[in-house]
Enzyme design. Structure first.
Site, mmCIF file in Angstrom:
data_model
loop_
_atom_site.group_PDB
_atom_site.id
_atom_site.type_symbol
_atom_site.label_atom_id
_atom_site.label_comp_id
_atom_site.label_asym_id
_atom_site.label_seq_id
_atom_site.Cartn_x
_atom_site.Cartn_y
_atom_site.Cartn_z
ATOM 1 N N HIS A 189 0.838 -1.215 0.000
ATOM 2 C CA HIS A 189 0.000 0.000 0.000
ATOM 3 C C HIS A 189 0.866 1.255 0.000
ATOM 4 O O HIS A 189 0.453 2.300 0.519
ATOM 5 C CB HIS A 189 -0.943 0.051 1.212
ATOM 6 C CG HIS A 189 -1.803 -1.158 1.362
ATOM 7 N ND1 HIS A 189 -3.115 -1.209 0.941
ATOM 8 C CD2 HIS A 189 -1.519 -2.390 1.863
ATOM 9 C CE1 HIS A 189 -3.617 -2.412 1.194
ATOM 10 N NE2 HIS A 189 -2.659 -3.154 1.751
ATOM 11 N N SER A 319 17.030 19.060 -16.112
ATOM 12 C CA SER A 319 16.225 20.272 -16.035
ATOM 13 C C SER A 319 16.881 21.427 -16.776
ATOM 14 O O SER A 319 18.102 21.589 -16.745
ATOM 15 C CB SER A 319 16.028 20.654 -14.560
ATOM 16 O OG SER A 319 15.479 21.943 -14.454
ATOM 17 N N LYS A 325 20.101 18.830 -11.640
ATOM 18 C CA LYS A 325 19.008 17.859 -11.455
ATOM 19 C C LYS A 325 19.094 16.755 -12.517
ATOM 20 O O LYS A 325 19.352 17.026 -13.688
ATOM 21 C CB LYS A 325 17.666 18.582 -11.560
ATOM 22 C CG LYS A 325 16.470 17.772 -11.103
ATOM 23 C CD LYS A 325 15.266 18.716 -10.969
ATOM 24 C CE LYS A 325 14.078 18.027 -10.329
ATOM 25 N NZ LYS A 325 13.511 16.987 -11.164
ATOM 26 N N GLU A 332 10.425 7.080 -17.444
ATOM 27 C CA GLU A 332 9.340 7.879 -18.012
ATOM 28 C C GLU A 332 9.020 7.414 -19.439
ATOM 29 O O GLU A 332 7.849 7.263 -19.811
ATOM 30 C CB GLU A 332 9.709 9.367 -17.954
ATOM 31 C CG GLU A 332 9.715 9.875 -16.507
ATOM 32 C CD GLU A 332 10.375 11.229 -16.289
ATOM 33 O OE1 GLU A 332 10.674 11.926 -17.272
ATOM 34 O OE2 GLU A 332 10.577 11.589 -15.109
#
Ligand SMILES: O=C(O)C[C@H](O)C(=O)O
Length: 465
Positions: A189, A319, A325, A332
């Site tokens: 969960h 980024s 970053k 993705e």
């Protein structure tokens, strides 16, 4: 641009002079200006080249096509397969649902190119080949398109999808074995649960991919059935006796794959359940890959404020504005691919329902979506393996920190002091921001020695294979 005049049963049509296609292709070009980027996949054109060559050989073997015509057809089909005529197939997916115009596109190109190869001029003198009578001999769009679709789909699955998935599966298996003893916290969960090892976690992904591959392979015998020989409605009108078996034999020989004549030609023309079936397995793989990529990106999240239990390759600056970053871009891409495949499955499912009496009329849509899925899964697995999975490493310090802090190690005490007392330890430790051990001792439920003996994360992970 200069033009020549081509004729079909409806009359004359102007066709670009430098192209081999004829009147019916040009009509389709003019009548279906829908999504010019949605070209008929080149694998379908190649599927047609295989089947037209096979048909020519079968027709000759069965005495209905002279050897010169067989060889003329085969020569152009070989050119198509070698990619020499790629600019001769301009049609889009959004055309007749039987794919008749793509079938005629191939028939016209083969006939006109054969004329030129024989030293003639298109439209002048006695034609070497007639598009409908010779190149399309013993065929209809209704059996050729499904045959081309099955050839293309089978080849894509066997040559692209399966090797790609296997490559990723093999790397995950190696990583699973390598990290089999790295005890980490489990999550159910999305909340802290009892421990397992990183190797165990990865082994679940390996099993998912193995089941996906098995599901895919299980569908291949249906996909290997070809409709050719059914002609217009499945009865085989206008074919010589035994043609369906002979033509399938040549398709198998020319493609190197075990194609056989369809058991029931009515099914092969009117239903495309084989495409639905195999794409169902592609969807299963997409679901598995989506879970794998999601888990990996969450496990790698951070680097300071996330879970951060694993490290994955840093491939590109992530980024344009946030310096330094780095993002989990392969995860993705893979999850976007999974979404596309699931979307394609909806289109294919709807396509599969559109068989009316003797013909399914959603063939180009089904073929295009299927081939996109098969290619996407294969390519995305290779990309993910090479740029992400291969570099997965445990972040040992972070894994240990989270295991040490975990409240769910208390589960090991269930069998010693009972669920209720163990729950009280976990709840109190959570409320007081203290450790399980301190709390258990303070509540008087266990001694320090008992705690150390009973709560051992490495003994809570079951058997390691
Ligand atoms: O093109 C064909 O061979 C047949 C066509 O699809 C039809 O059934 O009308």
């Amino acid at each position: 641009m200069s033009f020549r005049i081509e004729k079909d049963t409806m009359g004359e049509v102007q066709v670009p002079a430098d192209k081999y296609w004829g009147a019916q292709t040009e009509r389709s070009r003019n009548n279906f200006k829908i999504g010019p980027a949605a070209s008929m996949p080149h694998e379908i054109v190649a599927g047609f080249a295989y089947l037209k060559k096979a048909a020519a050989y079968a027709n000759h073997e069965l005495g209905v096509l002279p050897v010169e015509k067989r060889d003329a057809i085969a020569a152009v089909c070989d050119e198509i397969l070698a990619g020499k005529l790629d600019d001769q197939f301009p049609l889009v997916i959004w055309q007749t649902g039987s794919g008749t115009q793509s079938n005629m596109n191939v028939n016209e190109v083969v006939a006109n190119r054969a004329q030129v190869l024989a030293g003639g001029k298109i439209g002048e003198g006695e034609p070497v080949l007639k598009a409908n009578d010779d190149v399309n001999k013993s065929q209809s769009s209704n059996d050729t398109f499904p045959t081309g679709m099955h050839i293309a789909a089978y080849k894509a699955v066997v040559e692209i999808t399966i090797p790609g998935v296997e490559k990723l599966r093999d790397t995950l298996k190696k990583k699973s074995e390598e990290f089999m003893n790295v005890v980490k916290i489990g999550r159910t969960h999305l909340m802290d649960a009892t421990p397992l090892t990183l190797g165990q976690e990865l082994s679940g992904y390996v099993a998912q991919l193995n089941h996906g591959l098995k599901a895919l392979r299980n569908t291949l015998s249906h996909l290997a059935e070809v409709a050719l020989g059914g002609t217009a409605v499945g009865t085989g009108l206008n074919t010589p006796k035994g043609y369906d078996v002979v033509v399938a034999k040549y398709i198998a020989e020319f493609t190197g794959h075990p194609f056989v004549t369809a058991e029931n030609k009515f099914e092969a023309l009117a239903a495309h359940d084989a495409i639905v079936e195999t794409h169902g397995a592609l969807k299963q793989l997409a679901v598995a890959l989506n879970k794998i990529a999601n888990d990996i990106r969450m496990l790698a999240s951070g680097p300071r404020s996330g879970i951060g239990e694993i490290l994955i390759p840093e491939n590109e600056p992530g980024s344009s504005i946030m310096p330094g970053k780095v993002n989990p871009t392969q995860c993705e891409a893979l999850t976007m691919v999974a979404a596309q495949v699931m979307g394609n499955d909806v289109a294919i499912t709807i396509g599969g329902t559109q068989g009316h009496y003797e013909l399914n009329v959603f063939k180009p849509l089904m073929a295009a979506n299927f081939l996109q899925s098969a290619r996407l899964i294969g390519d995305a697995c290779v990309s993910f393996e090479e740029h992400c999975a291969i570099g997965i490493e445990p972040n040992y310090a972070r894994i240990k920190e989270l295991v040490d802090n975990s409240l769910m190690l208390v589960t090991a005490l269930n069998t010693k002091i009972g669920y209720y007392k163990a729950a009280e330890i976990a709840q109190t430790a959570h409320k007081n921001n203290s450790t399980l051990k301190e709390t258990a001792i303070a509540l008087g439920y266990v001694t320090a020695e008992q705690f150390d003996e009973w709560v051992k994360p490495e003994e809570m992970v079951g058997s390691l294979k």
